[in-house]
Motif scaffolding. Structure first.
Motif, PDB file in Angstrom:
ATOM      1  N   PRO A 196       2.191   3.364  -4.598  1.00 13.38           N
ATOM      2  CA  PRO A 196       2.245   4.800  -4.936  1.00 13.38           C
ATOM      3  C   PRO A 196       3.674   5.293  -5.186  1.00 13.38           C
ATOM      4  O   PRO A 196       3.887   6.120  -6.088  1.00 13.38           O
ATOM      5  CB  PRO A 196       1.627   5.471  -3.704  1.00 13.38           C
ATOM      6  CG  PRO A 196       0.740   4.423  -3.108  1.00 13.38           C
ATOM      7  CD  PRO A 196       1.465   3.140  -3.324  1.00 13.38           C
ATOM      8  N   LEU A 197       4.642   4.816  -4.394  1.00 17.21           N
ATOM      9  CA  LEU A 197       6.027   5.229  -4.635  1.00 17.21           C
ATOM     10  C   LEU A 197       6.478   4.819  -6.033  1.00 17.21           C
ATOM     11  O   LEU A 197       7.116   5.591  -6.749  1.00 17.21           O
ATOM     12  CB  LEU A 197       6.948   4.611  -3.574  1.00 17.21           C
ATOM     13  CG  LEU A 197       6.874   5.224  -2.177  1.00 17.21           C
ATOM     14  CD1 LEU A 197       7.706   4.395  -1.191  1.00 17.21           C
ATOM     15  CD2 LEU A 197       7.360   6.675  -2.184  1.00 17.21           C
ATOM     16  N   MET A 198       6.149   3.596  -6.415  1.00 20.01           N
ATOM     17  CA  MET A 198       6.491   3.115  -7.739  1.00 20.01           C
ATOM     18  C   MET A 198       5.810   3.962  -8.814  1.00 20.01           C
ATOM     19  O   MET A 198       6.430   4.397  -9.787  1.00 20.01           O
ATOM     20  CB  MET A 198       6.047   1.646  -7.857  1.00 20.01           C
ATOM     21  CG  MET A 198       6.735   0.890  -8.952  1.00 20.01           C
ATOM     22  SD  MET A 198       6.280  -0.887  -9.097  1.00 20.01           S
ATOM     23  CE  MET A 198       5.290  -1.214  -7.668  1.00 20.01           C
ATOM     24  N   GLY A 199       4.517   4.194  -8.610  1.00 19.06           N
ATOM     25  CA  GLY A 199       3.739   4.887  -9.628  1.00 19.06           C
ATOM     26  C   GLY A 199       4.143   6.320  -9.861  1.00 19.06           C
ATOM     27  O   GLY A 199       4.000   6.824 -10.990  1.00 19.06           O
ATOM     28  N   TYR A 200       4.660   6.996  -8.832  1.00 21.69           N
ATOM     29  CA  TYR A 200       5.046   8.395  -8.987  1.00 21.69           C
ATOM     30  C   TYR A 200       6.563   8.567  -9.115  1.00 21.69           C
ATOM     31  O   TYR A 200       7.063   9.688  -9.032  1.00 21.69           O
ATOM     32  CB  TYR A 200       4.507   9.222  -7.822  1.00 21.69           C
ATOM     33  CG  TYR A 200       2.997   9.241  -7.786  1.00 21.69           C
ATOM     34  CD1 TYR A 200       2.272   9.704  -8.882  1.00 21.69           C
ATOM     35  CD2 TYR A 200       2.293   8.779  -6.681  1.00 21.69           C
ATOM     36  CE1 TYR A 200       0.885   9.709  -8.874  1.00 21.69           C
ATOM     37  CE2 TYR A 200       0.902   8.780  -6.658  1.00 21.69           C
ATOM     38  CZ  TYR A 200       0.204   9.245  -7.759  1.00 21.69           C
ATOM     39  OH  TYR A 200      -1.167   9.236  -7.751  1.00 21.69           O
ATOM     40  N   THR A 201       7.270   7.452  -9.329  1.00 23.30           N
ATOM     41  CA  THR A 201       8.704   7.536  -9.619  1.00 23.30           C
ATOM     42  C   THR A 201       8.953   7.491 -11.115  1.00 23.30           C
ATOM     43  O   THR A 201       9.743   8.252 -11.660  1.00 23.30           O
ATOM     44  CB  THR A 201       9.464   6.395  -8.921  1.00 23.30           C
ATOM     45  OG1 THR A 201       9.344   6.548  -7.500  1.00 23.30           O
ATOM     46  CG2 THR A 201      10.943   6.405  -9.287  1.00 23.30           C
ATOM     47  N   ARG A 202       8.289   6.580 -11.801  1.00 24.67           N
ATOM     48  CA  ARG A 202       8.329   6.532 -13.267  1.00 24.67           C
ATOM     49  C   ARG A 202       7.163   5.688 -13.760  1.00 24.67           C
ATOM     50  O   ARG A 202       6.587   4.915 -12.993  1.00 24.67           O
ATOM     51  CB  ARG A 202       9.660   6.002 -13.801  1.00 24.67           C
ATOM     52  CG  ARG A 202       9.943   4.554 -13.539  1.00 24.67           C
ATOM     53  CD  ARG A 202      11.238   4.080 -14.209  1.00 24.67           C
ATOM     54  NE  ARG A 202      11.289   4.445 -15.615  1.00 24.67           N
ATOM     55  CZ  ARG A 202      10.650   3.783 -16.580  1.00 24.67           C
ATOM     56  NH1 ARG A 202       9.894   2.745 -16.284  1.00 24.67           N
ATOM     57  NH2 ARG A 202      10.749   4.171 -17.835  1.00 24.67           N
ATOM     58  N   LEU A 243      -5.215  -4.074  -3.817  1.00 22.08           N
ATOM     59  CA  LEU A 243      -3.925  -3.596  -4.323  1.00 22.08           C
ATOM     60  C   LEU A 243      -3.937  -3.468  -5.841  1.00 22.08           C
ATOM     61  O   LEU A 243      -3.343  -2.529  -6.393  1.00 22.08           O
ATOM     62  CB  LEU A 243      -2.811  -4.543  -3.877  1.00 22.08           C
ATOM     63  CG  LEU A 243      -2.480  -4.475  -2.389  1.00 22.08           C
ATOM     64  CD1 LEU A 243      -1.623  -5.666  -1.975  1.00 22.08           C
ATOM     65  CD2 LEU A 243      -1.766  -3.169  -2.039  1.00 22.08           C
ATOM     66  N   GLY A 244      -4.617  -4.375  -6.513  1.00 24.00           N
ATOM     67  CA  GLY A 244      -4.738  -4.246  -7.959  1.00 24.00           C
ATOM     68  C   GLY A 244      -5.484  -2.981  -8.346  1.00 24.00           C
ATOM     69  O   GLY A 244      -5.087  -2.266  -9.277  1.00 24.00           O
ATOM     70  N   LEU A 245      -6.560  -2.687  -7.625  1.00 23.02           N
ATOM     71  CA  LEU A 245      -7.304  -1.455  -7.878  1.00 23.02           C
ATOM     72  C   LEU A 245      -6.472  -0.220  -7.553  1.00 23.02           C
ATOM     73  O   LEU A 245      -6.494   0.781  -8.288  1.00 23.02           O
ATOM     74  CB  LEU A 245      -8.599  -1.446  -7.061  1.00 23.02           C
ATOM     75  CG  LEU A 245      -9.660  -2.471  -7.486  1.00 23.02           C
ATOM     76  CD1 LEU A 245     -10.810  -2.482  -6.487  1.00 23.02           C
ATOM     77  CD2 LEU A 245     -10.174  -2.168  -8.889  1.00 23.02           C
ATOM     78  N   LEU A 246      -5.710  -0.287  -6.446  1.00 24.14           N
ATOM     79  CA  LEU A 246      -4.837   0.835  -6.080  1.00 24.14           C
ATOM     80  C   LEU A 246      -3.812   1.101  -7.177  1.00 24.14           C
ATOM     81  O   LEU A 246      -3.574   2.253  -7.560  1.00 24.14           O
ATOM     82  CB  LEU A 246      -4.131   0.539  -4.757  1.00 24.14           C
ATOM     83  CG  LEU A 246      -3.080   1.568  -4.314  1.00 24.14           C
ATOM     84  CD1 LEU A 246      -3.721   2.929  -4.069  1.00 24.14           C
ATOM     85  CD2 LEU A 246      -2.341   1.080  -3.057  1.00 24.14           C
ATOM     86  N   ALA A 247      -3.194   0.033  -7.697  1.00 26.15           N
ATOM     87  CA  ALA A 247      -2.190   0.194  -8.752  1.00 26.15           C
ATOM     88  C   ALA A 247      -2.813   0.800 -10.007  1.00 26.15           C
ATOM     89  O   ALA A 247      -2.211   1.657 -10.666  1.00 26.15           O
ATOM     90  CB  ALA A 247      -1.542  -1.154  -9.073  1.00 26.15           C
ATOM     91  N   ALA A 248      -4.039   0.383 -10.331  1.00 29.63           N
ATOM     92  CA  ALA A 248      -4.713   0.951 -11.502  1.00 29.63           C
ATOM     93  C   ALA A 248      -5.039   2.426 -11.289  1.00 29.63           C
ATOM     94  O   ALA A 248      -4.832   3.258 -12.187  1.00 29.63           O
ATOM     95  CB  ALA A 248      -5.987   0.159 -11.796  1.00 29.63           C
ATOM     96  N   TYR A 308       0.833  -1.212   0.000  1.00 30.95           N
ATOM     97  CA  TYR A 308       0.000   0.000   0.000  1.00 30.95           C
ATOM     98  C   TYR A 308       0.866   1.261   0.000  1.00 30.95           C
ATOM     99  O   TYR A 308       0.405   2.333  -0.410  1.00 30.95           O
ATOM    100  CB  TYR A 308      -0.951  -0.010   1.199  1.00 30.95           C
ATOM    101  CG  TYR A 308      -2.005  -1.079   1.098  1.00 30.95           C
ATOM    102  CD1 TYR A 308      -3.164  -0.865   0.359  1.00 30.95           C
ATOM    103  CD2 TYR A 308      -1.834  -2.310   1.720  1.00 30.95           C
ATOM    104  CE1 TYR A 308      -4.131  -1.856   0.249  1.00 30.95           C
ATOM    105  CE2 TYR A 308      -2.798  -3.311   1.608  1.00 30.95           C
ATOM    106  CZ  TYR A 308      -3.945  -3.076   0.873  1.00 30.95           C
ATOM    107  OH  TYR A 308      -4.892  -4.065   0.758  1.00 30.95           O
ATOM    108  N   LEU A 309       2.109   1.147   0.449  1.00 29.75           N
ATOM    109  CA  LEU A 309       3.065   2.253   0.363  1.00 29.75           C
ATOM    110  C   LEU A 309       3.898   2.165  -0.912  1.00 29.75           C
ATOM    111  O   LEU A 309       4.127   3.169  -1.592  1.00 29.75           O
ATOM    112  CB  LEU A 309       3.985   2.238   1.585  1.00 29.75           C
ATOM    113  CG  LEU A 309       5.171   3.209   1.554  1.00 29.75           C
ATOM    114  CD1 LEU A 309       4.679   4.660   1.524  1.00 29.75           C
ATOM    115  CD2 LEU A 309       6.080   2.981   2.760  1.00 29.75           C
ATOM    116  N   LEU A 310       4.329   0.951  -1.249  1.00 30.18           N
ATOM    117  CA  LEU A 310       5.254   0.780  -2.372  1.00 30.18           C
ATOM    118  C   LEU A 310       4.604   1.087  -3.718  1.00 30.18           C
ATOM    119  O   LEU A 310       5.253   1.637  -4.612  1.00 30.18           O
ATOM    120  CB  LEU A 310       5.811  -0.645  -2.370  1.00 30.18           C
ATOM    121  CG  LEU A 310       6.795  -0.968  -1.247  1.00 30.18           C
ATOM    122  CD1 LEU A 310       7.056  -2.471  -1.174  1.00 30.18           C
ATOM    123  CD2 LEU A 310       8.107  -0.208  -1.452  1.00 30.18           C
TER     124      LEU A 310
END
Length: 409
Positions: free
Chosen positions: A197-203, A240-245, A193-195
């Motif tokens: 968003p970090l991944m998504g807003y890094t690249r 988590l799948g929904l969060l990543a999307a 749940y932390l990783l």
């Protein structure tokens, strides 16, 4: 032991084997960085008038070149509310193509030294080390010490290893990715749940993780008799799948709100495509980039567009067959194979292949575990030699030659 090629036979090697994994990986990583630094120094010395960096280039010019300048520009100027336009009225290249985490974190780290570039390189170096360490831990979930160690060496000294010490976001993204995959392998979903968003807003790339979680969820359901699947795990995988999307699409929404143009982000990405396809000015169409590129590149090489389409289709089938059937790939585990498949589908959907394709393949690095699986010392040292040769070829092409359009990292 499978790692005797690296660790046994002499008292020194025996002591090496007793060192903590973090220290062993650190020593190997440092040795790889020394080699890469030598390559970069040589590339700077070879830079000439035709290169992006010109004559008398320094290693500092190289490590803070290309996209590093865009991340610096983001850190200094933020994101534009008004999209810049070309002379023909099309959206020009701009900061919206670059995510904020790396740019602003480098600003924070470099602030005490008054140098954004210092912070950028430090973050890349440190994140690269931890990405190597987590990759080792990741592969140890399914493979022996020897294969995991050699795979990490190939990763640290591979053809794209220069990205561990230049001002690009790849090192940081790979760290978040490796940690996320490790969490999935160990079924420790809370950290994701932390990783994510970090991944998504890094690249860009977190949408591939959303697809991976969907595939992983299906596989867990089908394999629930072998490994029990309780309601709590189902909720985590779906959430988590929904969060990543949501994270994956949120940058488009943010860009649209700030600029007042709902298509700002996609138009920005298409601006880069026009370096090759001059009329790439329409709406984004999934998978269209590879089809366009197959016709463009094979036509440019005099082989005909139809040949390009046939080669593209055959390549997709061949890669799918490798992921499904190749014995060494199967040894890395279902989770890493599903991630690799999801990421490749993502690339097919969104990318226009050109010289940056090598860099875009870095998230497939867990597959180094398959490359390192054969235990022959001759084979493993040959692969290492090929990695170093490929690294020099890439650095020489992208930095010593550094043509603006045809050698872009």
């Amino acid at each position: 032991m499978a790692d005797e090629q690296l660790t046994a036979g002499t008292p020194t090697r025996a002591r090496w084997r007793t060192l903590p994994a973090a220290l062993r990986i650190g020593i190997l990583y440092l040795a790889a960085r020394v080699v890469t630094t030598g390559f970069l120094v040589a590339a700077a010395a070879m830079s000439g008038p035709a290169s992006r960096f010109g004559e008398n280039a320094t290693i500092a010019d190289l490590v803070l070149g290309w996209d590093s300048q865009w991340y610096w520009f983001v850190a200094v100027n933020g994101y534009p509310a008004d999209l810049p336009l070309t002379e023909t009225g099309m959206v020009a290249e701009n900061q919206w193509a670059f995510m904020p985490v790396y740019a602003y974190l480098a600003n924070i780290v470099g602030l005490p030294f008054g140098a954004w570039g210092f912070g950028a390189v430090v973050i890349s170096l440190v994140a690269g080390y931890f990405a190597c360490l987590v990759l080792y831990r990741l592969l140890r979930e399914r493979q022996d010490v020897g294969a995991a160690t050699w795979a990490t060496v190939f990763f640290a000294a591979g053809p794209l290893a220069a990205l561990f010490q230049v001002g690009y976001a790849e090192s940081l993204f790979l760290l978040w990715l490796m940690l996320s995959l490790l969490c999935v392998l160990r079924r420790r979903y809370g950290w994701l749940y932390l990783l994510i968003p970090l991944m998504g807003y890094t690249r860009p790339g977190v949408l591939a993780f959303a697809l991976f979680l969907a595939l992983f969820g299906v596989w867990r359901w089908l394999s629930r008799r072998r490994e029990p699947l309780d309601a709590r795990e189902i909720v985590h995988i779906v959430a988590l799948g929904l969060l990543a999307a949501v994270v994956g699409f949120s940058w488009q929404v943010i860009a649209g709100i700030v600029t007042g143009d709902a298509g700002a982000y996609l138009a920005t990405e298409l601006a880069w495509r026009r370096n090759w396809i001059a009329d790439a000015s329409g709406a984004f169409i999934p998978f269209d980039g590879w089809i366009q590129a197959a016709g463009f590149w094979f036509g440019s090489w005099g082989l005909g567009a139809v040949t390009g389409y046939v080669v593209l289709a055959a390549s997709v089938i061949a890669v799918a067959a490798v992921l499904i059937f190749e014995p060494h790939v199967k040894r890395v585990g279902v989770e890493l194979r599903l991630w690799s498949a999801a990421y490749l589908v993502y690339l097919l959907a969104v990318f226009f292949p050109q010289s940056s394709i090598f860099r875009l393949l870095l998230p497939l690095s867990p597959l180094w575990g398959a490359v390192a699986a054969p235990k022959s010392p001759v084979y493993r040292f040959s692969v290492l030699a090929a990695c170093l040769l490929g690294q020099w070829w890439w650095i020489h092409g992208m930095y010593a030659l550094g043509n603006t359009y045809w050698q872009i990292p």
